[in-house]
Design a protein around this motif. Structure first.
Motif, PDB file in Angstrom:
ATOM      1  N   GLY A 117      11.669  36.140 -15.942  1.00 17.29           N
ATOM      2  CA  GLY A 117      12.153  35.471 -16.871  1.00 17.29           C
ATOM      3  C   GLY A 117      11.782  34.610 -15.924  1.00 17.29           C
ATOM      4  N   VAL A 118      11.104  34.811 -14.878  1.00 15.62           N
ATOM      5  CA  VAL A 118      11.372  32.971 -14.082  1.00 15.62           C
ATOM      6  C   VAL A 118       9.457  33.611 -13.407  1.00 15.62           C
ATOM      7  CG1 VAL A 118      11.497  31.952 -12.012  1.00 15.62           C
ATOM      8  CG2 VAL A 118      13.583  32.305 -13.509  1.00 15.62           C
ATOM      9  N   PRO A 119       9.172  32.149 -13.448  1.00 14.53           N
ATOM     10  CA  PRO A 119       7.505  32.002 -13.203  1.00 14.53           C
ATOM     11  C   PRO A 119       6.874  32.603 -11.801  1.00 14.53           C
ATOM     12  CG  PRO A 119       7.980  30.199 -14.361  1.00 14.53           C
ATOM     13  CD  PRO A 119       8.634  31.109 -14.534  1.00 14.53           C
ATOM     14  N   GLY A 120       6.099  33.304 -11.391  1.00 16.88           N
ATOM     15  CA  GLY A 120       5.505  33.070 -10.067  1.00 16.88           C
ATOM     16  C   GLY A 120       6.599  33.948  -9.231  1.00 16.88           C
ATOM     17  N   THR A 121       6.834  33.709  -7.395  1.00 21.16           N
ATOM     18  CA  THR A 121       7.171  34.146  -6.692  1.00 21.16           C
ATOM     19  C   THR A 121       7.907  33.215  -5.926  1.00 21.16           C
ATOM     20  OG1 THR A 121       4.663  34.564  -5.641  1.00 21.16           O
ATOM     21  CG2 THR A 121       5.559  36.101  -6.783  1.00 21.16           C
ATOM     22  N   ALA A 122       9.384  33.671  -5.115  1.00 19.16           N
ATOM     23  CA  ALA A 122       9.438  32.880  -4.554  1.00 19.16           C
ATOM     24  C   ALA A 122       9.707  33.627  -3.353  1.00 19.16           C
ATOM     25  CB  ALA A 122      10.240  31.697  -4.991  1.00 19.16           C
ATOM     26  N   ALA A 123      10.696  33.255  -2.450  1.00 20.00           N
ATOM     27  CA  ALA A 123      11.436  33.780  -1.007  1.00 20.00           C
ATOM     28  C   ALA A 123      12.825  34.892  -1.954  1.00 20.00           C
ATOM     29  CB  ALA A 123      12.023  32.781  -0.251  1.00 20.00           C
ATOM     30  N   PRO A 124      13.402  35.820  -1.261  1.00 18.24           N
ATOM     31  CA  PRO A 124      13.984  36.229  -1.535  1.00 18.24           C
ATOM     32  C   PRO A 124      15.722  35.647  -1.506  1.00 18.24           C
ATOM     33  CG  PRO A 124      13.007  37.693  -0.007  1.00 18.24           C
ATOM     34  CD  PRO A 124      12.051  36.423  -0.329  1.00 18.24           C
ATOM     35  N   VAL A 125      16.430  36.042  -2.486  1.00 10.71           N
ATOM     36  CA  VAL A 125      17.597  36.105  -2.325  1.00 10.71           C
ATOM     37  C   VAL A 125      18.455  37.283  -2.620  1.00 10.71           C
ATOM     38  CG1 VAL A 125      20.012  34.639  -2.288  1.00 10.71           C
ATOM     39  CG2 VAL A 125      17.649  33.620  -2.292  1.00 10.71           C
ATOM     40  N   MET A 126      19.039  38.123  -1.088  1.00 12.42           N
ATOM     41  CA  MET A 126      19.967  39.011  -1.043  1.00 12.42           C
ATOM     42  C   MET A 126      21.329  38.947  -1.175  1.00 12.42           C
ATOM     43  SD  MET A 126      17.637  41.173  -2.241  1.00 12.42           S
ATOM     44  CE  MET A 126      18.644  42.749  -1.949  1.00 12.42           C
ATOM     45  N   THR A 127      21.780  39.649  -2.075  1.00  8.61           N
ATOM     46  CA  THR A 127      23.173  39.241  -2.845  1.00  8.61           C
ATOM     47  C   THR A 127      24.202  40.747  -2.461  1.00  8.61           C
ATOM     48  OG1 THR A 127      22.728  37.289  -3.595  1.00  8.61           O
ATOM     49  CG2 THR A 127      24.865  37.910  -3.763  1.00  8.61           C
ATOM     50  N   ASP A 128      25.005  40.427  -1.834  1.00  6.19           N
ATOM     51  CA  ASP A 128      25.921  42.087  -1.881  1.00  6.19           C
ATOM     52  C   ASP A 128      27.473  41.295  -2.189  1.00  6.19           C
ATOM     53  OD1 ASP A 128      23.849  43.377  -1.025  1.00  6.19           O
ATOM     54  OD2 ASP A 128      24.908  43.554   1.266  1.00  6.19           O
ATOM     55  N   PHE A 129      27.336  41.795  -3.525  1.00  3.88           N
ATOM     56  CA  PHE A 129      28.883  41.896  -3.629  1.00  3.88           C
ATOM     57  C   PHE A 129      30.333  42.687  -3.455  1.00  3.88           C
ATOM     58  CE2 PHE A 129      26.124  39.910  -6.862  1.00  3.88           C
ATOM     59  CZ  PHE A 129      26.015  39.102  -7.406  1.00  3.88           C
ATOM     60  N   LEU A 130      30.813  41.880  -2.741  1.00  2.85           N
ATOM     61  CA  LEU A 130      31.909  42.824  -2.114  1.00  2.85           C
ATOM     62  C   LEU A 130      33.221  42.515  -3.063  1.00  2.85           C
ATOM     63  CD1 LEU A 130      31.985  41.535   1.543  1.00  2.85           C
ATOM     64  CD2 LEU A 130      30.642  43.128  -0.188  1.00  2.85           C
ATOM     65  N   ASP A 131      33.906  43.709  -3.324  1.00  5.61           N
ATOM     66  CA  ASP A 131      35.068  44.026  -4.010  1.00  5.61           C
ATOM     67  C   ASP A 131      35.266  43.707  -5.354  1.00  5.61           C
ATOM     68  OD1 ASP A 131      36.215  45.201  -2.216  1.00  5.61           O
ATOM     69  OD2 ASP A 131      36.810  44.057  -0.867  1.00  5.61           O
ATOM     70  N   VAL A 132      34.270  43.057  -6.862  1.00  6.11           N
ATOM     71  CA  VAL A 132      34.283  42.724  -7.191  1.00  6.11           C
ATOM     72  C   VAL A 132      34.960  43.412  -8.245  1.00  6.11           C
ATOM     73  CG1 VAL A 132      32.484  40.889  -6.994  1.00  6.11           C
ATOM     74  CG2 VAL A 132      31.899  43.452  -8.357  1.00  6.11           C
ATOM     75  N   ALA A 133      34.910  44.332  -8.594  1.00  2.00           N
ATOM     76  CA  ALA A 133      35.295  45.504  -9.258  1.00  2.00           C
ATOM     77  C   ALA A 133      36.630  45.083  -9.959  1.00  2.00           C
ATOM     78  CB  ALA A 133      35.489  46.918  -8.799  1.00  2.00           C
ATOM     79  N   GLY A 134      36.797  45.006 -11.278  1.00  2.88           N
ATOM     80  CA  GLY A 134      37.789  44.173 -11.718  1.00  2.88           C
ATOM     81  C   GLY A 134      38.741  42.923 -11.405  1.00  2.88           C
ATOM     82  N   SER A 135      37.690  42.184 -11.116  1.00  2.37           N
ATOM     83  CA  SER A 135      38.514  41.107 -10.389  1.00  2.37           C
ATOM     84  C   SER A 135      37.835  40.056 -11.455  1.00  2.37           C
ATOM     85  CB  SER A 135      36.904  40.106  -9.959  1.00  2.37           C
ATOM     86  OG  SER A 135      35.535  40.268 -10.336  1.00  2.37           O
ATOM     87  N   ASN A 136      38.061  40.264 -12.641  1.00  2.00           N
ATOM     88  CA  ASN A 136      38.778  39.275 -14.358  1.00  2.00           C
ATOM     89  C   ASN A 136      40.193  39.828 -14.502  1.00  2.00           C
ATOM     90  OD1 ASN A 136      36.086  37.040 -14.223  1.00  2.00           O
ATOM     91  ND2 ASN A 136      34.934  38.898 -14.269  1.00  2.00           N
ATOM     92  N   CYS A 137      39.924  41.355 -15.124  1.00  2.97           N
ATOM     93  CA  CYS A 137      40.612  41.865 -16.008  1.00  2.97           C
ATOM     94  C   CYS A 137      42.155  42.192 -14.861  1.00  2.97           C
ATOM     95  CB  CYS A 137      39.718  42.760 -16.422  1.00  2.97           C
ATOM     96  SG  CYS A 137      38.418  42.048 -17.295  1.00  2.97           S
ATOM     97  N   GLY A 138      41.410  42.394 -13.745  1.00  2.00           N
ATOM     98  CA  GLY A 138      42.865  43.812 -12.755  1.00  2.00           C
ATOM     99  C   GLY A 138      41.859  45.112 -12.920  1.00  2.00           C
TER     100      GLY A 138
END
Length: 366
Positions: A153-174
């Protein structure tokens, strides 16, 4: 007369939006939203009188501030500026704009860069969860372009941004499973309601009379399908502890089908009334979670060879313009599925920095 507001235009993942320091916007939410509507040019389907790109994916705002929390460096509030309505929503997070928050925070002096990388702990205000983004900062400078990371969805290459999501399970709905069930029946259709960072209703495309391989344009043109999808979404809002979602942008609706490009699952996602050209970051995480959930509607549709339900797994979520790779560590026990870790790769780029102008009368009212 116009009022100038400092901001940065950035691409984050497969989205684009304006990044503001919280202190540069009105403190009152109603006044802030009026300013952002003017900045984006909403309501107008073309957003011709503002910075918006006439699509939900390019009508987004990140509001960033230094965090007072011990477990975070910065706070990030995501705001979706509706294109054709005078409406600004904080009801969901955005994992795409999240990809640019760390760089923005470093360059605005909210935290000091290390070398060669800097880990930025980001408190996601919308969901009250923490994400950790690892930013490349050689010699203390943000690197946007020097790298071989590629995202569909994005042309070309770039520097990576690695992201860890912590404790997001149920963060919107409980809860990870807001209804307590792996499968529910809504409007006569079997669905899986799941929230691992983004509330999503997963439904087999075949159960709606579709292949799941249609183009976004074809799905958007099917008015009968759209009415059916919206009816399911409205029903899901109540059982997912989201209430009346008529004017909300959650839950997202994802149609799934067997993969056909070597991935784990094929998806088409309503966000909620337009069809995504790809799939949202946290939406992909929730869909991937449904794929490893025993008894979900994805069981028998997703292809995950050799995975027992416990341990580390990498899933490629196919979407209309490619695929999204999600790394997960999960455990399936007597109490059901426990998500220990969700991580993914994004890229970001600063496009412009300066000031956005809004009519002075709006700022004065604010």
């Amino acid at each position: 007369m116009q009022t100038a507001i400092p901001c940065t235009l950035m691409r984050g993942g497969t989205s684009k939006g304006l990044y503001f320091l919280e202190r540069d916007l009105p403190a009152d939410a109603k006044a802030r939203d009026a300013v952002l509507l003017a900045a984006m040019g909403s309501p107008d389907v073309r957003q011709i009188d503002g910075m918006g790109g006439a699509h939900p994916l390019t009508s987004k705002v990140a509001v960033v501030s230094k965090s007072a929390r011990a477990d975070a460096d910065v706070d990030y509030l995501f705001l979706q500026v509706v294109v054709d309505k005078a409406e600004v929503s904080d009801s969901q997070p955005c994992g795409n704009l999240l990809a640019g928050v760390g760089q923005f925070a470093i360059e605005k002096g909210l935290m000091k860069a290390g070398s060669p990388t800097t880990s930025v702990r980001i408190y996601m205000v919308n969901t009250k969860a923490i994400a950790v983004a690892r930013i490349q900062t050689p010699n203390g400078q943000v690197n946007y372009e020097e790298g071989d990371a590629r995202i569909d969805g994005v042309p070309g290459t770039a520097a990576p941004v690695m992201t860890d999501f912590l404790d997001v399970a149920g963060s919107n709905c409980g809860a990870l499973l807001p209804t307590g069930n792996a499968v529910d029946e809504l409007e006569g259709v079997k669905v899986t309601c799941i929230d691992n960072g983004m509330p999503v209703v997963v439904v087999r495309a075949a159960d709606l009379g579709k292949t799941g391989y249609e183009s976004p344009a074809d799905l958007e043109a099917d008015t009968t399908l759209k009415r059916q999808v919206e009816a399911i979404r409205l029903a899901a809002g109540h059982v997912m502890n989201l209430g009346d979602v008529t004017k909300k942008t959650v839950p997202k609706m994802t149609l799934i089908a067997p993969p056909r490009a070597g991935g784990a699952i094929c998806t088409r996602t309503f966000i909620p009334h337009r069809v995504h050209e790809a799939i949202g970051v946290l939406g992909a995480v929730s869909v991937a979670t449904a794929c490893v959930l025993k008894g979900s509607v994805a069981e028998g549709v997703a292809k995950i060879d050799g995975f027992s339900g416990t341990g580390s797994v990498q899933l490629q979520v196919e979407h209309p313009t490619g695929f999204f790779t999600v790394d997960m560590e999960v455990d399936t026990g007597p109490d059901g599925l426990n998500v220990k870790r969700s991580a993914l790769l994004r890229t970001a780029r600063k496009l412009m920095e300066g000031q956005v102008f809004v009519p002075a009368r709006i700022w004065r009212r604010a």
